[in-house]
Design a protein around this motif. Structure first.
Motif, mmCIF file in Angstrom:
data_model
loop_
_atom_site.group_PDB
_atom_site.id
_atom_site.type_symbol
_atom_site.label_atom_id
_atom_site.label_comp_id
_atom_site.label_asym_id
_atom_site.label_seq_id
_atom_site.Cartn_x
_atom_site.Cartn_y
_atom_site.Cartn_z
ATOM 1 N N GLY A 1 0.773 -1.095 0.144
ATOM 2 C CA GLY A 1 -0.110 0.231 -0.104
ATOM 3 C C GLY A 1 0.724 1.378 -0.008
ATOM 4 O O GLY A 1 0.122 2.173 -0.033
ATOM 5 N N ALA A 2 1.998 1.100 -0.246
ATOM 6 C CA ALA A 2 2.846 2.432 0.090
ATOM 7 C C ALA A 2 2.827 3.154 -1.415
ATOM 8 O O ALA A 2 2.710 2.696 -2.556
ATOM 9 C CB ALA A 2 4.540 2.217 0.097
ATOM 10 N N ASP A 3 2.477 4.425 -0.929
ATOM 11 C CA ASP A 3 2.111 5.503 -2.204
ATOM 12 C C ASP A 3 3.551 5.939 -2.730
ATOM 13 O O ASP A 3 3.790 6.077 -3.992
ATOM 14 C CB ASP A 3 1.521 6.573 -1.701
ATOM 15 C CG ASP A 3 0.238 6.361 -1.303
ATOM 16 O OD1 ASP A 3 -0.702 5.817 -1.691
ATOM 17 O OD2 ASP A 3 -0.161 6.539 0.180
ATOM 18 N N GLU A 4 4.563 6.204 -1.989
ATOM 19 C CA GLU A 4 5.877 6.531 -2.272
ATOM 20 C C GLU A 4 7.069 5.701 -1.840
ATOM 21 O O GLU A 4 6.838 4.994 -0.759
ATOM 22 C CB GLU A 4 6.136 8.073 -2.032
ATOM 23 C CG GLU A 4 5.038 9.025 -2.015
ATOM 24 C CD GLU A 4 4.994 9.314 -3.635
ATOM 25 O OE1 GLU A 4 5.883 9.018 -4.556
ATOM 26 O OE2 GLU A 4 3.781 9.668 -3.948
ATOM 27 N N PHE A 5 8.065 5.774 -2.410
ATOM 28 C CA PHE A 5 9.227 4.720 -2.106
ATOM 29 C C PHE A 5 10.660 5.272 -2.160
ATOM 30 O O PHE A 5 10.599 6.021 -3.247
ATOM 31 C CB PHE A 5 9.052 3.478 -3.066
ATOM 32 C CG PHE A 5 10.142 2.535 -2.743
ATOM 33 C CD1 PHE A 5 10.100 1.473 -1.778
ATOM 34 C CD2 PHE A 5 11.076 2.563 -3.678
ATOM 35 C CE1 PHE A 5 11.070 0.672 -1.429
ATOM 36 C CE2 PHE A 5 12.376 1.482 -3.333
ATOM 37 C CZ PHE A 5 12.319 0.448 -2.261
ATOM 38 N N PHE A 6 11.463 5.017 -1.259
ATOM 39 C CA PHE A 6 12.663 5.411 -1.356
ATOM 40 C C PHE A 6 13.582 4.378 -1.130
ATOM 41 O O PHE A 6 13.525 3.401 -0.404
ATOM 42 C CB PHE A 6 13.049 6.363 -0.283
ATOM 43 C CG PHE A 6 12.626 7.806 -0.352
ATOM 44 C CD1 PHE A 6 13.576 8.807 -0.912
ATOM 45 C CD2 PHE A 6 11.178 8.048 -0.160
ATOM 46 C CE1 PHE A 6 13.213 10.093 -1.299
ATOM 47 C CE2 PHE A 6 10.727 9.391 -0.427
ATOM 48 C CZ PHE A 6 11.796 10.544 -1.007
ATOM 49 N N ASP A 7 14.645 4.197 -1.832
ATOM 50 C CA ASP A 7 15.586 2.861 -1.755
ATOM 51 C C ASP A 7 16.543 3.590 -0.968
ATOM 52 O O ASP A 7 17.523 4.245 -1.330
ATOM 53 C CB ASP A 7 16.165 2.598 -3.453
ATOM 54 C CG ASP A 7 17.260 1.728 -3.230
ATOM 55 O OD1 ASP A 7 17.601 1.044 -2.295
ATOM 56 O OD2 ASP A 7 17.804 1.525 -4.482
ATOM 57 N N TYR A 8 17.014 2.878 0.301
ATOM 58 C CA TYR A 8 17.860 3.363 0.989
ATOM 59 C C TYR A 8 19.423 3.058 0.771
ATOM 60 O O TYR A 8 20.131 3.751 1.317
ATOM 61 C CB TYR A 8 17.582 2.885 2.482
ATOM 62 C CG TYR A 8 17.926 1.242 2.869
ATOM 63 C CD1 TYR A 8 19.231 0.866 3.072
ATOM 64 C CD2 TYR A 8 16.892 0.336 2.530
ATOM 65 C CE1 TYR A 8 19.779 -0.374 3.243
ATOM 66 C CE2 TYR A 8 17.573 -1.162 2.515
ATOM 67 C CZ TYR A 8 18.457 -1.356 2.886
ATOM 68 O OH TYR A 8 19.187 -2.658 3.077
ATOM 69 N N THR A 9 19.430 1.978 -0.368
ATOM 70 C CA THR A 9 20.959 1.830 -0.617
ATOM 71 C C THR A 9 21.282 2.586 -1.693
ATOM 72 O O THR A 9 22.498 2.713 -1.890
ATOM 73 C CB THR A 9 20.941 0.321 -1.389
ATOM 74 O OG1 THR A 9 20.063 0.231 -2.573
ATOM 75 C CG2 THR A 9 20.064 -0.684 -0.294
ATOM 76 N N LYS A 10 20.494 3.665 -2.406
ATOM 77 C CA LYS A 10 20.926 4.488 -3.454
ATOM 78 C C LYS A 10 21.911 5.497 -2.767
ATOM 79 O O LYS A 10 22.862 5.995 -3.284
ATOM 80 C CB LYS A 10 19.705 5.209 -4.137
ATOM 81 C CG LYS A 10 20.152 6.035 -5.157
ATOM 82 C CD LYS A 10 18.934 6.530 -5.703
ATOM 83 C CE LYS A 10 17.918 5.621 -6.346
ATOM 84 N NZ LYS A 10 16.744 5.993 -7.069
ATOM 85 N N ALA A 11 21.470 5.986 -1.315
ATOM 86 C CA ALA A 11 22.368 7.180 -0.901
ATOM 87 C C ALA A 11 21.713 7.352 0.532
ATOM 88 O O ALA A 11 20.714 6.717 0.763
ATOM 89 C CB ALA A 11 22.182 8.405 -1.520
ATOM 90 N N PRO A 12 22.700 7.824 1.480
ATOM 91 C CA PRO A 12 22.196 8.068 2.861
ATOM 92 C C PRO A 12 20.598 8.363 2.932
ATOM 93 O O PRO A 12 20.382 9.580 2.097
ATOM 94 C CB PRO A 12 22.980 9.009 3.336
ATOM 95 C CG PRO A 12 24.218 8.759 2.622
ATOM 96 C CD PRO A 12 23.865 8.590 1.584
ATOM 97 N N LEU A 13 19.657 7.706 3.520
ATOM 98 C CA LEU A 13 18.243 8.120 3.382
ATOM 99 C C LEU A 13 17.989 9.673 3.800
ATOM 100 O O LEU A 13 17.297 10.303 3.237
ATOM 101 C CB LEU A 13 17.525 7.219 4.085
ATOM 102 C CG LEU A 13 16.109 7.133 4.075
ATOM 103 C CD1 LEU A 13 15.719 6.949 2.686
ATOM 104 C CD2 LEU A 13 15.486 5.900 4.826
ATOM 105 N N HIS A 14 18.657 10.018 4.700
ATOM 106 C CA HIS A 14 18.101 11.650 5.308
ATOM 107 C C HIS A 14 18.627 12.507 4.133
ATOM 108 O O HIS A 14 17.929 13.618 4.032
ATOM 109 C CB HIS A 14 19.085 11.774 6.676
ATOM 110 C CG HIS A 14 20.574 11.940 6.265
ATOM 111 N ND1 HIS A 14 21.337 10.802 6.522
ATOM 112 C CD2 HIS A 14 21.296 13.054 6.189
ATOM 113 C CE1 HIS A 14 22.548 11.257 6.625
ATOM 114 N NE2 HIS A 14 22.649 12.291 6.237
#
Length: 381
Positions: A232-245
């Motif tokens: 059900g997530a509307d948006e997604f971030f790949d934490y492996t791409k770069a530091p999440l913050h």
């Protein structure tokens, strides 16, 4: 955050959440009467303190609980789900306490054998949990053939949810529900970020948030993006791409998140330290608690989260540590979401009872998406 996914060949691992169950009446099945119970059973017991289950757990004979106090019921366990806190206790508690446990673990699904005057009767199909503190104080656990627990910690299992699916609902599901509903008071139209969307708690948090009408953004590794979106997530971030913050800051999130739920247990405080860029001023940063080691690491955590004043760059955002509690109302409300199909069980893999140590290996790999389940009764699904 940890890596996730590849499943062992010996276990069945769905690529996505289990199909949504339709509402149905609780099912019942035959159960042995108290008078016909065996006196002994097989249970996974702790032999001594140690670092891993493989070192210290053994499948041994132990007595079937014979006496019930008011409010307690006896359950024949059909399936039990594993939790990280289960094996972490092995290295934390002293041997004399660990050897008092009749069985390890907390999550279960089964059939009531003795309702003991409660709302349940013999034959009722149920699922629920034994809180960690109760496991330690009473010795009763889930990784056993029969266990004794408060009736308030059980709910009826819908007919369309199998025992292996239901076994992992209670602890992780209540953690997500209580954090978002009771603590954060998430409302329809608000936005929430779930760090660790492919963890068991994260997976339930996504679904609970969507059921509340929230806009959900979640993180995981790229290979689990579809899994997280299917939840059900509307948006997604790949934490492996770069530091999440850094990714969140660069995204210039609008509107900023009302709730940031950190389900991984990071000791690194970067997500909180930089949260002013993506968490609303009146928002809340929730954490399941930092996990790790090293006095210096915990000292830095305490300084950044609790002690650092604003004039030295301290964060002007609310941070809360969250730990799940046994609250009957919350368990019932979460169960309604399951029965209505708004929350689906998330099962990573299922192992035979005698293969419980292999199940722990899967859990310890930190690659599981959803719950790792042990089938105590080989005849159930």
């Amino acid at each position: 955050m940890s890596a996730e996914q590849p499943a062992p060949a010996s276990a069945s691992t769905p690529a996505a959440p289990a199909p949504a169950p339709a509402p149905s009446a609780p099912s019942t099945t035959d159960a042995a009467s108290p008078s016909a119970l065996p006196t002994t059973q097989k249970a996974w017991r702790v032999t001594r303190r140690g670092k891993t289950p493989q070192e210290v757990l053994a499948l041994t004979d132990t007595p079937v609980p014979a006496k019930l106090k008011k409010g307690q019921v006896l359950v024949k366990v059909q399936a039990a789900a594993l939790n990280p806190v289960g094996y972490k206790l092995l290295g934390l508690l002293p041997t004399f306490l660990l050897k008092r446990l009749n069985a390890l673990e907390f999550d279960l699904a089964g059939v009531v054998v003795d309702g003991n005057g409660s709302e349940f009767k013999a034959g009722d199909a149920v699922y629920g949990w034994i809180p960690v503190a109760d496991n330690i104080s009473s010795g009763q656990g889930a990784l056993t053939q029969y266990t004794r627990l408060p009736a308030d910690n059980l709910v009826p299992r819908p007919r369309t949810v199998t025992p292996t699916q239901a076994a992992g609902l209670a602890l992780a599901g209540q953690t997500a529900y209580q954090a978002l509903v009771a603590v954060a008071q998430l409302e329809a139209g608000q936005s929430v970020f779930i760090n660790g969307g492919s963890t068991a708690v994260g997976a339930f948090a996504i679904q609970v948030a969507k059921a509340r009408g929230a806009h959900v953004t979640a993180s995981a590794s790229a290979k689990n993006e579809q899994y997280v979106r299917d939840l059900g997530a509307d948006e997604f971030f790949d934490y492996t791409k770069a530091p999440l913050h850094e990714q969140l800051t660069a995204a210039e999130v609008t509107p900023k998140f009302h709730v940031f739920f950190e389900t991984v247990g990071l000791l690194d405080t970067a997500l909180y330290v930089h949260s002013a860029a993506y968490l609303a001023p009146n928002g809340v940063f929730l954490s399941v608690g930092p996990q790790g080691s090293g006095v210096g690491n915990f000292a830095r955590f305490a300084w950044n989260v609790f002690l650092k004043p604003g004039f030295l760059g301290g964060v002007k955002r609310k941070w809360k540590l969250f730990q799940v509690k046994a609250v009957r109302k919350d368990l019932v409300e979460f169960a309604k979401l399951v029965e209505e199909g708004k929350v689906r069980p998330v099962v990573d893999s299922v192992y035979a009872y005698e293969d419980a140590l292999k199940a722990y290996e899967r859990l310890q790999s930190q690659r599981a998406t959803g719950k790792v389940v042990v089938k105590v009764d080989a005849t159930v699904e």
